[in-house]
Write an enzyme that holds these catalytic residues in place. Structure first.
Site, short mmCIF file in Angstrom:
data_model
loop_
_atom_site.label_atom_id
_atom_site.label_comp_id
_atom_site.label_asym_id
_atom_site.label_seq_id
_atom_site.Cartn_x
_atom_site.Cartn_y
_atom_site.Cartn_z
N ILE A 155 -10.25 -19.09 6.19
CA ILE A 155 -10.38 -17.69 6.58
C ILE A 155 -11.80 -17.16 6.32
O ILE A 155 -12.15 -16.07 6.76
CB ILE A 155 -9.31 -16.83 5.85
CG1 ILE A 155 -7.93 -17.44 6.07
CG2 ILE A 155 -9.32 -15.39 6.32
CD1 ILE A 155 -7.51 -17.61 7.52
N GLY A 156 -12.60 -17.90 5.60
CA GLY A 156 -14.00 -17.49 5.47
C GLY A 156 -14.60 -17.68 4.10
O GLY A 156 -15.57 -18.39 3.94
N GLU A 187 -2.88 -0.93 8.41
CA GLU A 187 -2.73 0.20 7.51
C GLU A 187 -3.32 1.48 8.10
O GLU A 187 -3.08 2.57 7.57
CB GLU A 187 -3.33 -0.11 6.14
CG GLU A 187 -4.83 -0.12 6.13
CD GLU A 187 -5.39 -0.61 4.80
OE1 GLU A 187 -5.00 -1.70 4.36
OE2 GLU A 187 -6.23 0.08 4.24
N ASP A 237 -12.96 -9.95 11.08
CA ASP A 237 -11.79 -9.70 10.24
C ASP A 237 -11.29 -8.28 10.40
O ASP A 237 -12.07 -7.33 10.35
CB ASP A 237 -12.16 -9.90 8.76
CG ASP A 237 -12.37 -11.36 8.41
OD1 ASP A 237 -11.64 -12.21 8.95
OD2 ASP A 237 -13.27 -11.65 7.60
N HIS A 285 -2.68 -16.55 -2.85
CA HIS A 285 -2.54 -15.59 -3.95
C HIS A 285 -2.01 -16.25 -5.21
O HIS A 285 -1.93 -15.62 -6.25
CB HIS A 285 -1.64 -14.43 -3.52
CG HIS A 285 -2.23 -13.67 -2.36
ND1 HIS A 285 -1.93 -13.98 -1.06
CD2 HIS A 285 -3.15 -12.69 -2.32
CE1 HIS A 285 -2.62 -13.19 -0.26
NE2 HIS A 285 -3.38 -12.40 -1.00
N ARG A 326 -7.45 -2.51 -11.23
CA ARG A 326 -8.45 -2.80 -10.22
C ARG A 326 -8.92 -1.53 -9.51
O ARG A 326 -8.12 -0.67 -9.17
CB ARG A 326 -7.87 -3.75 -9.19
CG ARG A 326 -8.89 -4.63 -8.56
CD ARG A 326 -8.26 -5.46 -7.45
NE ARG A 326 -8.99 -5.19 -6.22
CZ ARG A 326 -10.11 -5.81 -5.90
NH1 ARG A 326 -10.62 -6.72 -6.69
NH2 ARG A 326 -10.73 -5.52 -4.78
N HIS A 341 -8.67 -11.97 11.81
CA HIS A 341 -7.78 -12.31 10.70
C HIS A 341 -7.14 -11.04 10.15
O HIS A 341 -7.80 -10.01 10.02
CB HIS A 341 -8.56 -13.03 9.59
CG HIS A 341 -7.83 -13.05 8.29
ND1 HIS A 341 -6.70 -13.80 8.10
CD2 HIS A 341 -8.05 -12.39 7.13
CE1 HIS A 341 -6.26 -13.60 6.87
NE2 HIS A 341 -7.06 -12.75 6.26
N CYS A 345 -5.33 -16.44 3.66
CA CYS A 345 -6.40 -15.47 3.48
C CYS A 345 -7.61 -16.21 2.91
O CYS A 345 -7.58 -17.43 2.74
CB CYS A 345 -5.92 -14.35 2.54
SG CYS A 345 -7.01 -12.90 2.53
N LYS A 394 0.82 -1.22 0.00
CA LYS A 394 0.00 0.00 0.00
C LYS A 394 0.85 1.26 0.00
O LYS A 394 1.86 1.33 0.67
CB LYS A 394 -0.92 0.00 1.22
CG LYS A 394 -1.86 -1.16 1.12
CD LYS A 394 -3.17 -0.94 1.80
CE LYS A 394 -4.00 -2.18 1.51
NZ LYS A 394 -5.40 -2.05 1.75
N1 GLN Z 1 -13.23 -13.45 5.66
C1 GLN Z 1 -12.68 -12.76 4.52
C2 GLN Z 1 -12.49 -13.76 3.38
O1 GLN Z 1 -12.19 -14.87 3.64
C3 GLN Z 1 -11.39 -12.11 4.83
C4 GLN Z 1 -10.89 -11.28 3.66
C5 GLN Z 1 -9.63 -10.51 3.92
O2 GLN Z 1 -8.83 -10.87 4.75
N2 GLN Z 1 -9.41 -9.45 3.22
O3 GLN Z 1 -12.60 -13.44 2.23
ZN ZN Z 2 -6.94 -11.87 4.44
#
Ligand code: GLN
Ligand code: ZN
Length: 703
Positions: free
Chosen positions: A377-378, A551, A545, A640, A461, A587, A672, A55
């Site tokens: 993570i979701g 940041e 989250d 990623h 983006r 997270h 993530c 960032k």
């Molecule tokens: N719970 C969100 C996901 O899994 C977390 C996204 C993030 O960390 N930016 O997409």
């Molecule tokens: Zn994340």
């Protein structure tokens, strides 16, 4: 990335011959090269990792981090700024090209060798900048802006000297040089900046209002023009023109009008383009706002008035007055219930009943968790189907019932898949959410939403941040319907997913009529209500989250504590209304938080999941110095990349983490959310992850 291309700072892993940086090289630097792109096979081979992206200061815009090593040498390798200047000139427009200044460029880069200091490269870099300036001058250019936002950071003497050296060297070029600073006050760098061998200096008077006085006190050199960054380039509110006009008058009195320029505080990249392209906003709120185009009108009005044109600018000034008065008294802004709730927040509300050490056994017992529990993570893949159904629902092509039963089916499939994969704590997959801030903002009072107000996030983006205009509250449950549905489908624990108050704040445009801390507290109370409702609905784990927590950290270290105090408090306010046996997760998707580790621990989440795999668990070094008391899941799968990490690799990462973590405090999870991935990648990767955890459980012989 443009500056890297301009000066030929292309890392050696990319195939580049050293001439002009062509589009393929440019893309390779930003996106990496897949193994198979190079040799046409899927064999492991000579791929090249993309350069790091991070960032830009405290914005949500990202840049490519320059990489330097002992072999780095610079040469003019792109004509982009000269071409752009010439193109505009041929259209009859004289522009002032903007370059990232050499010192900011170097200081934002990373030395790949331990014994390399980035500033050692300055002498080699300056001649290339000089060439660019000479070519611009040859093309007819009169003045160039050099952005040196590092001037608002904490600098040491060597860094300040580098700025002086750089502009002594560049000042001889046949173009005027204007150095721009933004995102903060110059403070202890003020004297350095004022004395640079340049023709103009831009100050951010929005973030650093006091620095005009400081600059005038210090003395502005006779040949220097001051550019006053008055109109807030980081937010969307119509300016208070009467207030902004005062410093204009003050500067003009002191310096004369030909040595004063008026502008936005920073680049207008960080705000949407045009309010008039916004059909969805109600007529009563539109006058409160100013996007880039409207900000230009404000700037022009300030400058014209300073030139004596009171009559011609009065209408714009009057609109600004009316908007502020209207906003201050509007029902959309003021909600007495929220205000009285805020007044009654007590410190106890931000405390769990008992410390984590007592909560842990209760939670693990209730949820029936093994050692090294596995979770995600979701989000799960946002497939084309999901996007298409969302689009059809929005445009009214399908009914609410059709859409909701589609979402239920997605949830059911995702739960079934996780059971098959063998994960311990399941999630519902977030198929109903397009964006983690927008989804919640739309369900809260106090937010405004736009249709076309896009802001560039990086490359191709964009994001469309919501606008927090008024007091925030949550009229009814936001996620309970979907979480309860998921919870009923399985005997395993399901983890609910919420976006935290700091992230909601950080990724929105925030009202400017009360402190950010207070707006964040209102968000925290709204999320607290949701957390409690999820608990009542039988959800045993709730993740809040906070990917934007770090940041939000101010650019100057002297201001960190003040931020961390309220940011941590807000997270705790959101999360502490639950019983001991309800497990709170959070997270964060980055690993550089060594310097805020204690604040992270103070958040007192039972479990935190963080990014770690790309840095090969580097972050864990911090645990040598600081014993993190709660549970932690350092990501072992880099989401990623489309690559499916093999079992051994993740097993090694888990083992490595266990060198510094207790088995009883460690979780196993990806870095993530999985929403950008495809099921064909996610399924085998998670199967491998579960297997890696099992293998380590066996070798550790942990119960
Ligand atoms: N719970 C969100 C996901 O899994 C977390 C996204 C993030 O960390 N930016 O997409
Ligand atoms: Zn994340």
């Amino acid at each position: 990335l443009d500056t890297c291309a301009l000066v030929g700072a292309v890392p050696s892993r990319f195939p580049w011959e050293g001439d002009t940086v062509d589009l393929d090289t440019y893309f390779a630097m930003a996106r990496g090269i897949q193994e198979k792109d190079l040799d046409g096979t899927d064999e492991e081979g000579a791929g090249a990792q993309a350069m790091e992206m991070t960032k830009w200061f405290d914005t949500n815009y990202h840049y490519i981090v320059p990489e330097f090593d002992a072999d780095t040498s610079f040469s003019l390798s792109s004509t982009a700024p000269i071409d752009a200047y010439t193109e505009a000139k041929e259209m009859g427009v004289e522009t002032r090209p903007v370059l990232i200044g050499p010192v900011t460029f170097l200081l934002l880069g990373k030395a790949q060798d331990d014994d390399l200091e980035v500033l050692d490269l300055l002498d080699d870099l300056l001649p290339v900048y000089r060439e660019v300036l000479d070519e611009l001058a040859d093309a007819g250019c009169e003045a160039v802006q050099m952005d040196e936002p590092v001037l608002v950071l904490d600098l040491d003497d060597a860094e300040r000297d580098a700025l002086t050296t750089a502009y002594n060297a560049l000042g001889g070029a046949d173009v005027d040089l204007h150095v721009a600073t933004y995102f903060g006050a110059l403070e202890d760098n003020l004297a350095t900046a004022l004395d640079l061998n340049v023709d103009g200096l831009h100050l951010d008077l929005d973030r650093g209002a006091g620095q005009l006085d400081a600059a005038l006190d210090h003395g502005v050199p006779d040949d220097l023009q001051l550019s006053l960054g008055l109109v807030d380039g980081r937010n969307v509110w119509r300016a208070d023109l009467d207030a902004l006009y005062e410093p204009v008058e003050q500067a003009v009195d002191a310096l004369g009008s030909d040595r004063v320029a008026v502008g936005p505080s920073c680049s207008l990249l960080h705000v949407p383009v045009d309010l008039n392209a916004e059909p969805g906003l109600d007529d009563d709120v539109k006058p409160w706002l100013a996007f880039a185009v409207q900000k230009l009108d404000e700037i022009v009005a300030l400058a014209r008035r300073a030139d004596g044109d009171v009559e011609g600018t009065e209408a714009t000034f009057e609109k600004a007055r009316a908007a502020r008065e209207d906003r201050a008294t509007s029902d959309r802004i003021n909600n007495p219930d929220v205000q009285s709730r805020m007044a009654n927040v007590t410190p106890e509300m931000a405390e769990r009943d008992n410390p984590h050490s007592q909560r842990r056994p209760l939670q693990r017992d209730r949820m029936g968790l093994p050692q090294l529990p596995t979770t995600t993570i979701g989000s799960f893949p946002q497939t084309d189907d999901i996007r298409e159904m969302r689009r059809q629902f929005k445009s009214g092509d399908i009914s609410t019932e059709e859409y909701e039963s589609f979402i239920e089916k997605q949830i059911a499939d995702t739960i079934a898949a996780q059971e098959e994969i063998g994960l311990d704590v399941l999630v519902h997959g977030e198929p109903e959410r397009s964006d983690m801030v927008e989804y919640f903002g739309r369900r809260m009072n106090g937010f405004l939403f736009t249709e076309n107000a896009w802001v560039q996030s990086y490359g191709t983006r964009c994001v469309r941040p919501p606008i927090i205009a008024g007091d925030v509250s949550r009229p009814e449950p936001m996620t309970v319907r979907w979480l309860s549905y998921a919870n009923d489908l399985t005997d395993q624990p399901v983890k609910g997913m919420l976006t935290g108050p700091v992230t909601m704040l950080q990724w929105s445009f925030v009202r400017d009529d009360q402190s950010r801390a207070d707006t964040c507290r209102q968000l925290a109370l709204a999320i607290r209500d949701e957390v409690e409702d999820l608990e009542d609905a039988g959800i045993m784990a709730i993740q809040i989250d906070e990917p934007a927590f770090r940041e939000g950290l101010p650019l100057r270290e002297s201001q960190w504590d003040a931020y961390l105090d309220w940011a941590v408090e807000c997270f705790r306010l959101a999360s502490s209304g639950v019983r001991d046996e309800t497990q709170i997760h959070t997270h964060m998707c980055y690993s550089e938080f060594n310097d805020i580790f204690e604040a992270i621990a103070d958040m007192d989440a039972d479990v935190i999941s963080i990014e770690a795999s790309r840095s090969k668990m580097e972050l864990l070094q911090a645990f040598d110095d600081f014993d993190y008391p709660n549970e932690i899941g350092p990501g072992v799968y880099d989401i990623h990349s489309p690559r499916v990490p093999p079992v051994d690799e993740m097993e090694t990462l888990i083992q490595k983490a266990l060198d510094v973590l207790e088995p009883g405090q460690m979780w196993v999870n990806p870095d993530c959310g999985l929403k950008t991935r495809r099921w064909v990648e996610v399924r085998p990767a998670l199967e491998n992850m579960v297997q890696a955890a099992e293998r380590v459980r066996e070798t550790q012989a942990v119960a």
